[in-house]
Design a protein around this motif. Structure first.
Motif, short mmCIF file in Angstrom:
data_model
loop_
_atom_site.label_atom_id
_atom_site.label_comp_id
_atom_site.label_asym_id
_atom_site.label_seq_id
_atom_site.Cartn_x
_atom_site.Cartn_y
_atom_site.Cartn_z
N LEU A 190 -14.44 10.99 -7.38
CA LEU A 190 -13.31 11.26 -6.49
C LEU A 190 -13.82 11.08 -5.06
N PHE A 191 -13.09 10.29 -4.28
CA PHE A 191 -13.46 10.06 -2.89
C PHE A 191 -12.38 10.65 -1.99
N VAL A 192 -12.80 11.52 -1.08
CA VAL A 192 -11.87 11.97 -0.05
C VAL A 192 -12.16 11.12 1.19
N PRO A 225 0.83 -1.21 0.00
CA PRO A 225 0.00 0.00 0.00
C PRO A 225 0.87 1.25 0.00
N VAL A 226 0.29 2.33 -0.53
CA VAL A 226 1.01 3.60 -0.50
C VAL A 226 1.08 4.07 0.94
N VAL A 227 2.27 4.37 1.40
CA VAL A 227 2.42 4.91 2.75
C VAL A 227 2.30 6.42 2.66
N VAL A 228 1.29 6.95 3.32
CA VAL A 228 1.07 8.39 3.28
C VAL A 228 1.70 9.01 4.51
N SER A 229 2.71 9.81 4.28
CA SER A 229 3.40 10.44 5.41
C SER A 229 2.85 11.85 5.59
N GLY A 230 3.24 12.49 6.66
CA GLY A 230 2.83 13.88 6.87
C GLY A 230 3.93 14.81 6.42
N GLY A 231 4.19 14.85 5.14
CA GLY A 231 5.32 15.62 4.59
C GLY A 231 5.14 17.11 4.79
N GLU A 232 6.23 17.85 4.71
CA GLU A 232 6.15 19.29 4.93
C GLU A 232 5.42 19.95 3.75
N GLU A 254 -6.00 -1.74 0.52
CA GLU A 254 -5.83 -3.16 0.86
C GLU A 254 -6.88 -4.01 0.17
N GLU A 255 -8.13 -3.50 0.14
CA GLU A 255 -9.21 -4.23 -0.55
C GLU A 255 -8.84 -4.46 -2.01
N GLN A 256 -8.36 -3.41 -2.65
CA GLN A 256 -8.01 -3.51 -4.07
C GLN A 256 -6.90 -4.54 -4.27
N ILE A 257 -5.94 -4.53 -3.35
CA ILE A 257 -4.81 -5.45 -3.47
C ILE A 257 -5.27 -6.88 -3.25
N LEU A 258 -6.15 -7.08 -2.23
CA LEU A 258 -6.69 -8.41 -1.97
C LEU A 258 -7.47 -8.91 -3.17
N ALA A 259 -8.26 -8.02 -3.76
CA ALA A 259 -9.07 -8.41 -4.93
C ALA A 259 -8.15 -8.87 -6.06
N ALA A 260 -7.01 -8.19 -6.20
CA ALA A 260 -6.07 -8.54 -7.26
C ALA A 260 -5.45 -9.91 -6.99
N ARG A 261 -5.19 -10.18 -5.70
CA ARG A 261 -4.58 -11.47 -5.36
C ARG A 261 -5.55 -12.61 -5.59
N SER A 262 -6.84 -12.40 -5.23
CA SER A 262 -7.80 -13.51 -5.32
C SER A 262 -8.27 -13.72 -6.75
N ALA A 274 -6.42 3.69 3.46
CA ALA A 274 -5.55 2.51 3.58
C ALA A 274 -6.34 1.24 3.35
N SER A 275 -7.56 1.16 3.91
CA SER A 275 -8.31 -0.08 3.77
C SER A 275 -8.84 -0.23 2.34
N TRP A 276 -9.14 0.87 1.68
CA TRP A 276 -9.53 0.79 0.25
C TRP A 276 -8.40 0.17 -0.56
#
Ligand SMILES: [Cu+2]
Length: 321
Positions: A256-258, A149-156, A269-277, A265-267
């Motif tokens: 567009l979903f905010v 998953p993309v790790v979203v940091s709190g960048g400056e 993961e869902e997408q990644i799981l769907a790709a695996r299955s 993060a869970s979206w």
């Protein structure tokens, strides 16, 4: 009498000013604002509406007053009094619009630069070859779906927390999250994180527009354009193509979903799981399915005839039912 006229004139002026300011703040002409770019745009828009309302009321007021006050009376067949113009009036009605237009130009440039700060506003031109190489780099690197998953940091400030590649095509938007290789037909963004969109088109000119973000940017083949912003309100917003791009331009849209960072993060993961299955999950396995197949699914969803693919020779599209 003249003193009374002056009092009336001042009272009308105050009334006009109050009415204009009130309408400038209460016009409800804009959709909800959902990004950090929106308040900048809105304050300029509200100021413009305030000035426009004042001018509208003055012009209409003078017209209506004059039509009544100087109407033709019964039995009056004479000409009006000779009039050779009024130099002072002409200076005023030339100077005032000139000042307003100058102010509008400077203020607009100010807002434009503030919204585009941190973004290479014009993008940079690419040759066709460089473009083709860039496209291939959009493919996920690992064929075993080992996405992270993309790790979203709190960048400056000024440093995007998340970069998304946006591709416009007739008649769909495709979103690639380069960190994870995720490819999606919906754009999910985390709340209050700085986002940069790197955008390009595969066929003709499109324009990426999110009215609630007050952001609109041309998306051009052979060239990358950018938008940078911070989504500031949770919700689902329409993405609109704002450039006439072909016969089905009118249906070229997206969602567009905010999301909260957790939901984002869970979206993923869902997408990644769907790709695996399901290895055939097209949107998640760009190395397995060509992008033309993704476009076809979009066309089916939008009810666009499949033979429109004849136009998409660059995809090498093979139409099937
Ligand atoms: Cu378009």
């Amino acid at each position: 009498m003249s003193a009374l006229n002056n009092i009336i004139l001042v009272a009308v002026g105050i009334l006009l000013t109050v009415a204009s300011i009130w309408y400038g703040q209460n016009h409800h002409l804009l959709p909800a604002s959902a990004a950090d770019s929106a308040p900048l745009f809105d304050s300029l828009f509200n100021s413009t509406i305030t000035v426009a309302t004042g001018i509208f009321l003055i012009v209409q007021g003078v017209l209506i007053y004059s039509a009544i006050r100087y109407r033709k009376r019964r039995g009056d067949e004479g000409d009006g009094a000779p009039d050779h113009g009024n130099v002072l009036l002409e200076i005023v009605w030339t100077a005032v619009p000139a000042i307003i237009i100058l102010w509008l130009g400077v203020a607009s440039l100010d807002v434009y630069q503030a919204i585009n700060s941190g973004v290479d506003a014009g993008g940079h031109a690419h040759s066709g070859m460089a473009m083709a190489m860039e496209e291939s780099s959009y493919e996920a690197k690992d064929p075993s779906y080992a996405y992270t998953p993309v790790v979203v940091s709190g960048g400056e400030v000024g440093q995007p927390d998340l970069v998304v590649q946006v591709q416009g095509m007739q008649y769909a938007w495709v979103f690639t999250y380069p960190e994870s290789g995720l490819v999606a037909s919906e754009l999910h963004l985390p709340l209050n994180k700085r986002v940069r969109l790197d955008m390009t088109a595969l066929d003709v000119n499109h324009a990426f527009w999110v009215p609630q973000f007050r952001l609109k940017q041309d998306v051009i083949p052979g060239r990358e354009t950018h938008l940078e912003f911070v989504p500031s309100k949770l919700g689902e917003y329409p993405i609109v193509c704002a450039e006439l791009c072909g016969p089905y331009h009118g249906v070229m849209g997206g969602q567009l979903f905010v999301d909260t960072p957790e939901a984002f993060a869970s979206w993923q993961e869902e997408q990644i799981l769907a790709a695996r299955s399901d290895g055939s999950t097209l949107a998640l396995a760009p190395e397995v399915q060509p992008e033309s197949a993704f476009a076809k699914a979009q066309h089916h969803r939008l009810g666009i005839p499949e033979d429109i693919h004849v136009l998409h020779r660059q995809f090498g599209s093979q139409s099937s039912g």
